[in-house]
Design an enzyme around this catalytic site. Structure first.
Site, PDB file in Angstrom:
ATOM      1  N   ASP A   1      35.693  31.067  28.716  1.00  0.00           N
ATOM      2  CA  ASP A   1      36.697  32.108  28.917  1.00  0.00           C
ATOM      3  C   ASP A   1      37.950  31.614  29.628  1.00  0.00           C
ATOM      4  O   ASP A   1      38.948  32.319  29.670  1.00  0.00           O
ATOM      5  CB  ASP A   1      36.107  33.287  29.700  1.00  0.00           C
ATOM      6  CG  ASP A   1      35.515  32.854  31.037  1.00  0.00           C
ATOM      7  OD1 ASP A   1      35.702  31.679  31.421  1.00  0.00           O
ATOM      8  OD2 ASP A   1      34.853  33.689  31.691  1.00  0.00           O
ATOM      9  N   ASP A   8      28.435  30.181  29.410  1.00  0.00           N
ATOM     10  CA  ASP A   8      28.843  30.573  30.756  1.00  0.00           C
ATOM     11  C   ASP A   8      27.876  31.623  31.291  1.00  0.00           C
ATOM     12  O   ASP A   8      27.060  32.168  30.546  1.00  0.00           O
ATOM     13  CB  ASP A   8      30.257  31.161  30.739  1.00  0.00           C
ATOM     14  CG  ASP A   8      31.315  30.085  30.550  1.00  0.00           C
ATOM     15  OD1 ASP A   8      30.997  28.916  30.780  1.00  0.00           O
ATOM     16  OD2 ASP A   8      32.443  30.429  30.165  1.00  0.00           O
ATOM     17  N   ASP A  35      38.266  25.604  29.894  1.00  0.00           N
ATOM     18  CA  ASP A  35      37.196  25.496  28.900  1.00  0.00           C
ATOM     19  C   ASP A  35      37.712  25.030  27.540  1.00  0.00           C
ATOM     20  O   ASP A  35      36.915  24.725  26.649  1.00  0.00           O
ATOM     21  CB  ASP A  35      36.487  26.850  28.714  1.00  0.00           C
ATOM     22  CG  ASP A  35      35.666  27.241  29.926  1.00  0.00           C
ATOM     23  OD1 ASP A  35      35.066  26.335  30.532  1.00  0.00           O
ATOM     24  OD2 ASP A  35      35.626  28.431  30.263  1.00  0.00           O
TER      25      ASP A  35
END
Length: 973
Positions: A714, A418, A718
C-alpha cells in the site's frame, strides 16, 4: 515598475505587431488592477478570518472569502508552471499571492459550492483531457475480415458464385457462393462484436483506474474528491505516495520531494520549496515529506494533459495464454495444410478434363479442410473468458489493470502480504496508555504538564488533521489509520483542541515518518515564551533506545536506568504479545535558537500507547483456503516480532502443527548471504521489523527458488516489490497512487479474502480455457478425419464449407460463451497451483477428447458408407443426417467438457442459467438450419425418425464420457 508594466513585459514576444494581441495585453493590465484590488480586499478578509477563528466560527470565516471573479480568457496562470515562469510567480506575490488572486487561501481553500466550482471550470476548464476516439464497430468488422483465411473464403465465394451461375443459371446457381459470403460475414460479425465488447470493457477499466481520489481543502475542511473534480484555486494536500493531480505552486510544507521521472526522465528526487523550486507539475509523484499546493492549471493546460491526450490504449499486447493459444493454432494449422496437400495430390490423379471440370470443387474442398483445422474459436474463448473474469472480479472488489495478471494468479505459489488493513480491519484504537512505568486508567490522573506535552506530540507531530465543524458535531479526523487512532484518543481522552494548539505553537521543522527509523519528529516554538521543543513519535523500542529520562504521572522527570528500561521493555513486550502496536511519545527541550535538524538524542519518554487492530473475521478461513490450495502465505510487517507472531497466530499463518514456520526479523535476513537466504526462504512465515528492501529481496529469493509470487502493498516504498513480483496487488483504500500504479490488480476493499478470490479466478481462467480446448479439438479432429477419409475413399466430403462455417459460427462461438460463464468452484482451490511449464493439453484432456473423437468418427463414417441403406434415404438426406448428428454430438459434448476430471458432468449445471440458455438457443438454431435454411446449407428436411436417430447418436456421448474417466492417466506426459 508597477504590476501592469510587469505583466506586459512578461507576456512580450518577438513577433510582428498584432492588434488582437495588443488588446489582450491591455485587458491583462486591466484585470491585473482588479486582481490587486481584490488582493488588498482579501488581505482584509484574512484579518477577518483570523478574528473569527478566535471565536471558533470557521464556517463564517470561509464565507468571508471573496468570490471567484477571474475573467474567462485570463491567461496569467495557465502557463505559469508549464513554462516555469519564475518572474511571473514572484511578481504575483508567490504562492500566497496567487492563492489570494484565485480567491483561495492556505488554510481555508476555496468556497467549493456548486456555483464557485462552475465558475472556475468555465474560466479554466475541467481537469480532464480528450481521449482518442475508440474504434467503431464497423472498424472491428473490417479488422475481422482482414483474417487471411476469411479472405481465402471470400475468394472462394466469388469463384463459386461465378461458376455456379454459369453452370446452373442465376436462379439456382447463386446458393453456394452467397451462402459462403453470408457465413463469412456472420463469422466476422461475431468476432467484431466480441472485440468491440472487449475494447469497451478495457476502456471502462482504464477510466476506473484513472479515477483516483485526492485530498483538497475547501471551506477550511479537508475533503476527498475525484481527480477529475479538481479545479484551479484548489488547495491540494500532498503526502508520500500521492500523484500530483494538476499543475500548481508550493504553498507550505516540510521536506517535500517529488519524482519527476515520468515527465523529465530524471530518476533523482527533486526538492520543492517556496524559494528555489516552487513549481509542481501534474503527474509527478511525492516521494518524501508533505505539503500543500495551489492549483494553477488543469486538464489540457498542463503538459501532462497534452501528453495523455495523445496516448491511446487501443493496442494491447497478447497475454501469455493467448500467445500459447496462437502457437497451438499454428501447429494445428500446419497439420491442416498437410492434409489439404494430401487431398490435392489425391485429386491430381484424375484426368485433365475431370480436373478442369472439378477445379472449383477441389478448391472449395481444400479450403474446407484448412477451415476445419484452424480452431479460430480458441482465441475467442480466451477473450470471452478474460472479459467475463475481469467483469466478475470488479464485482468482487478486484480491479484488474493488466490482463495477463488474471492468468498468472492461477499459478501463484506464494503470497507476501502486509498486515495492516489486509489481514486486519484497519480500525486502530488506543486500548492501553502508560506514563512511565505506570498504567493509566484515566487521563485525569496525569499531570497537566504531561497532558499538554502529549497533546503537542499527537496534534502537531502528525500528517493527519482534525476538523470540528461546530460544537455539536463530532470532529472529522483524517490521516492514516494509526494517525486517526492517536488523534481520536488525544481529542477524546486528553481533551486536545487542535485550533488552540496551532495558535499557541508554531511548527518550525518537520521530519516525516521514516520507514528505516520507524518514527517521525517535529520541532515547535511556543508563541508566548519562545521555547523550542522537539517531539518524537514512533515504534516504541526505537524511540525508547534514544531516551535517557522518563516522566511519571505526577509530571516529575526521572532518570531512565537499567532497571527502568528493563521494566519498560517488558511493558512493550506484553503489549506486543497481545497483538498491540506499541507507540512511544518522547520530547526534548532544545536550547538556543531553532536548529535545521531535530535532535533525537537524550530524549525524555512521555508515554507508551497500545493500539489494537483486530484481525478480519474472514481472514483465517481465507488463509486456510490458500494452504489447501498449495499457496504459502508470508506476512511482512514493520511491527516488532512479538506483535507479528501474535497476529500471525490469530490469522492462521503460524499454527502449532507447523514447527518449521519461521519468524524472522528484517535485520537478521539482511545480515545473511544470498545463499543463506535461499536456504531458509521457504520456511519464513513472518518477517517482522522489515524494511521495503527486505520485502524486495524476499520476493527475488522466492522467484529464484521457482515460486510464482504475488505481493500486496500500500505504500510508495512497496513499489519495487510490487513491480518485481509476478503479480502486484495494491490496496485501493489505504494504498498510495504510486503503489497502485506499480500494481497489476487493485484490491478495492483492502481485504486478503479478495486476494484469495483473485487466485480462484486465475485458476478459473486457465481451467475454462482447457475445457474449451478439449471441446474445440474434438470438433476439429472429427471434422478433419471424416472429410479427409471420405474425400480419399469416395471423392466427396460429407461436411460442406457452409456447414463447417455454420459449426464454427454457432457451435464454437456458443460453446466458448457457454463454457466461459461457468463460475469458479471450490474444487479449484483443492488443487496445486498451475505450473508455468505444464502442457496446455493435459493427459486427461487427451483421454477425453480422443475417446469422444473416436466414437464420433466411427458413427459418422458408418453413416457415410451405410446410412442410405440403414435408414432408406437418399444421398442428400443422408448427408443432412451426418451434418445434424455431428452438430448434436457437439452440443451434448459441451456437458462433458464442463468437467475434465470429475465424472458428474451435471454438478451445478442448474445454477448456470446462462449455460442452459445457450444450449437451448444452439439447438433451436440447428432446428431452424435443418428445417428452414435447406438451400443455404444444401441439405434436406429430416423426419421424426431421422431426428430421433441423430439425438440417440448424440446422447451416447454422455455414457462414453463418464466411462472413459475411469481410465487412469499420469498427471504429467
Amino acid at each position: 515598475m508597477d504590476y501592469a508594466e510587469f505583466l506586459i513585459s512578461a507576456g512580450r514576444r518577438r513577433e510582428p505587431w498584432r492588434p488582437k494581441k495588443q488588446w489582450r495585453k491591455a485587458m491583462n493590465v486591466i484585470r491585473t488592477c482588479h486582481r490587486l484590488a481584490r488582493l488588498s480586499l482579501l488581505t482584509t478578509g484574512n484579518v477577518l478570518i483570523k478574528i473569527l477563528d478566535d471565536g471558533d466560527d470557521q464556517g463564517a470565516a470561509a464565507a468571508a472569502a471573496p468570490a471567484f471573479t477571474v475573467a474567462l480568457d485570463d491567461e496569467s496562470f495557465k502557463g505559469l508552471v508549464k513554462d516555469k515562469r519564475e518572474d511571473c510567480f514572484r511578481g504575483l506575490g508567490g504562492g500566497a499571492g496567487i492563492a489570494a488572486a484565485l480567491a483561495s487561501g492556505v488554510e481555508c481553500g476555496i468556497r467549493g459550492d456548486d456555483e464557485d466550482l462552475a465558475h472556475r471550470k468555465e474560466a479554466f476548464g475541467s481537469n480532464t483531457y480528450p481521449k482518442p476516439r475508440p474504434k467503431r464497430f464497423f472498424r472491428h468488422v473490417l479488422d475481422a475480415l482482414s483474417d487471411v483465411f476469411l479472405i481465402v473464403l471470400l475468394v472462394c465465394a466469388v469463384v463459386s458464385l461465378g461458376f455456379g451461375i454459369k453452370q446452373h443459371g442465376l436462379k439456382d446457381g447463386w446458393y453456394d457462393g452467397v451462402s459462403i459470403f453470408l457465413a463469412v460475414f456472420l463469422v466476422a460479425a461475431v468476432s467484431a462484436v466480441s472485440n468491440h465488447i472487449q475494447a469497451k470493457l478495457s476502456d471502462k477499466l482504464a477510466r476506473e483506474s484513472d479515477d483516483i481520489t485526492v485530498t483538497v481543502v475547501r471551506t477550511v475542511r479537508r475533503q476527498q474528491v475525484s481527480i477529475f473534480d479538481v479545479v484551479v484555486g484548489d488547495v491540494v494536500v500532498l503526502k508520500i505516495g500521492d500523484v500530483v493531480p494538476a499543475d500548481g505552486v508550493f504553498l507550505e510544507g516540510h521536506a517535500l520531494q517529488v519524482d519527476e521521472s515520468s515527465t523529465t526522465g530524471e530518476p533523482h528526487p527533486v526538492e520543492i520549496d517556496a524559494n528555489n523550486n516552487p513549481f509542481i507539475t501534474s503527474g509527478v509523484k511525492v516521494v518524501d515529506g508533505y505539503g500543500r499546493m495551489i492549483v494553477t492549471a488543469v486538464g489540457m493546460d498542463t503538459a501532462w494533459g497534452e501528453m495523455m491526450s495523445r496516448i491511446t490504449r487501443e493496442h494491447t499486447d497478447p497475454t501469455p495464454l493467448q500467445e500459447r493459444i496462437e502457437a497451438l493454432n499454428s501447429s494445428i494449422g500446419k497439420i491442416g495444410n498437410a492434409v489439404a496437400v494430401l487431398t490435392t495430390r489425391h485429386f491430381t490423379g484424375c484426368t485433365m478434363n475431370a480436373l478442369l471440370n472439378g477445379l472449383v470443387g477441389i478448391f472449395q474442398q481444400v479450403v474446407t479442410i484448412i477451415i476445419i483445422a484452424i480452431p479460430e474459436g480458441l482465441l475467442l474463448a480466451v477473450t470471452l473468458t478474460l472479459a467475463f473474469c475481469m467483469k466478475r472480479m470488479i464485482k468482487e472488489n478486484a480491479l484488474v489493470r493488466r490482463l495477463s495478471a488474471c492468468e498468472t494468479m492461477g499459478s501463484v505459489t506464494a503470497i507476501c502480504t502486509d498486515k495492516t488493513g489486509t489481514l486486519t480491519l484497519n480500525q486502530m484504537k488506543v486500548t492501553e496508555f502508560w506514563v512511565g512505568t505506570d498504567k493509566v486508567h484515566s487521563a485525569a490522573a496525569v499531570h497537566d504538564a504531561v497532558v499538554s506535552l502529549l497533546c503537542q506530540g499527537a496534534g502537531l507531530n502528525t500528517s493527519g488533521s482534525v476538523y470540528k465543524p461546530d460544537n455539536v458535531s463530532p470532529p472529522e479526523i483524517t490521516g492514516s489509520s494509526t494517525e486517526k487512532a492517536l488523534l481520536s484518543w488525544a481529542v477524546e481522552k486528553l481533551g486536545m483542541d487542535t485550533d488552540a494548539l496551532k495558535k499557541k505553537c508554531k511548527v518550525v521543522h518537520v521530519e516525516a515518518f521514516n520507514s528505516d527509523k520507524k518514527r517521525s519528529g517535529v520541532m515547535i516554538r511556543d508563541a508566548a515564551t519562545g521555547a523550542v521543543t522537539a517531539h518524537w513519535k514512533g515504534a516504541a523500542e526505537m524511540v525508547l533506545a534514544n531516551c535517557s529520562m522518563y516522566v511519571g504521572e505526577d509530571g516529575a522527570t526521572h532518570e531512565l536506568g537499567v532497571e527502568q528500561s528493563r521494566n519498560l521493555e517488558k511493558v512493550i513486550n506484553v503489549m506486543a504479545a497481545a497483538s498491540l502496536r506499541c507507540i512511544a511519545f518522547a520530547y526534548k527541550h532544545v536550547d538556543g535558537a531553532e536548529q535545521s535538524k531535530i535532535d533525537d538524542e537524550g530524549l525524555t519518554l512521555l508515554a507508551l500507547v497500545g493500539l489494537k487492530d483486530p484481525c478480519r473475521p474472514e481472514v483465517k478461513a481465507a488463509i486456510g483456503a490458500c494452504t489447501k490450495a498449495g499457496v504459502a502465505v508470508k506476512m511482512v510487517t514493520g511491527d516488532n516480532v512479538l506483535t507479528a507472531r501474535a497476529i500471525a497466530k490469530e490469522c492462521g499463518i503460524i499454527t502449532d502443527n507447523d514447527p518449521t514456520g519461521k519468524v524472522i526479523e528484517g535485520h537478521e535476513f539482511r545480515a545473511m548471504s544470498p545463499e543463506q537466504q535461499l536456504l531458509i526462504v521457504d520456511d519464513i512465515h513472518v518477517m517482522a521489523r522489515s524494511l521495503p528492501l527486505d520485502k524486495l529481496v524476499l520476493v527475488q529469493r522466492m522467484k529464484q527458488k521457482g515460486h510464482v509470487v504475488a505481493v500486496t502493498g500500500d505504500g510508495t516504498n512497496d513499489a519495487p516489490a510490487l513491480k518485481e513480483a509476478d503479480v502486484g496487488l495494491s490496496m485501493g483504500v489505504q494504498g498510495t497512487e504510486v503503489a497502485k500504479e506499480s500494481s497489476d490488480i487493485i484490491i478495492l476493499n483492502d481485504n486478503f479474502e479478495t486476494v484469495v478470490t483473485a487466485i480462484r479466478w486465475g485458476r478459473y481462467v486457465y481451467n475454462n480455457i482447457q475445457k474449451f480446448i478439449q471441446f474445440q479439438l474434438t470438433v476439429n479432429i472429427v471434422a478433419l478425419v471424416i472429410n479427409f477419409v471420405s474425400a480419399v475413399t469416395t471423392g466427396k466430403m460429407p461436411l460442406t464449407t457452409v456447414q463447417l462455417l455454420w459449426v464454427n459460427l454457432i457451435i464454437n462461438t456458443m460453446g466458448a460463451l457457454a463454457l466461459a460463464t461457468d463460475t469458479p468452484t471450490d474444487d479449484l482451490m483443492q488443487r496445486p497451483p498451475i505450473s508455468r511449464t505444464v502442457p496446455l493439453i493435459s493427459n486427461a484432456m487427451w483421454r477425453n477428447l480422443l475417446a469422444q473423437a473416436a466414437y464420433q468418427v466411427a458413427v459418422l463414417l458408418s453413416l457415410q458408407y451405410h446410412g442410405r441403406d440403414v435408414f432408406d434415404v437418399g444421398e442428400k438426406s443422408n448427408g443432412t443426417m451426418i451434418f445434424n448428428a455431428f452438430v448434436l454430438c457437439q452440443v451434448f459434448n459441451e456437458f462433458n467438457a464442463r468437467e475434465i476430471e470429475r465424472r458428474n458432468i451435471f454438478s451445478g449445471v442448474l445454477r448456470n442459467r446462462m449455460f442452459l440458455g445457450i444450449i437451448v438457443v444452439t439447438v433451436m438454431l440447428q432446428v431452424v438450419m435443418v428445417e428452414m435454411l435447406t438451400r443455404f446449407a444444401s441439405i434436406e428436411r429430416l423426419g421424426w425418425m431421422q431426428w430421433g436417430a441423430c439425438l440417440a447418436i448424440a446422447v451416447v456421448s454422455w455414457p462414453i464420457g463418464w466411462a472413459v474417466k475411469y481410465i487412469a492417466v499420469p498427471d504429467r506426459p
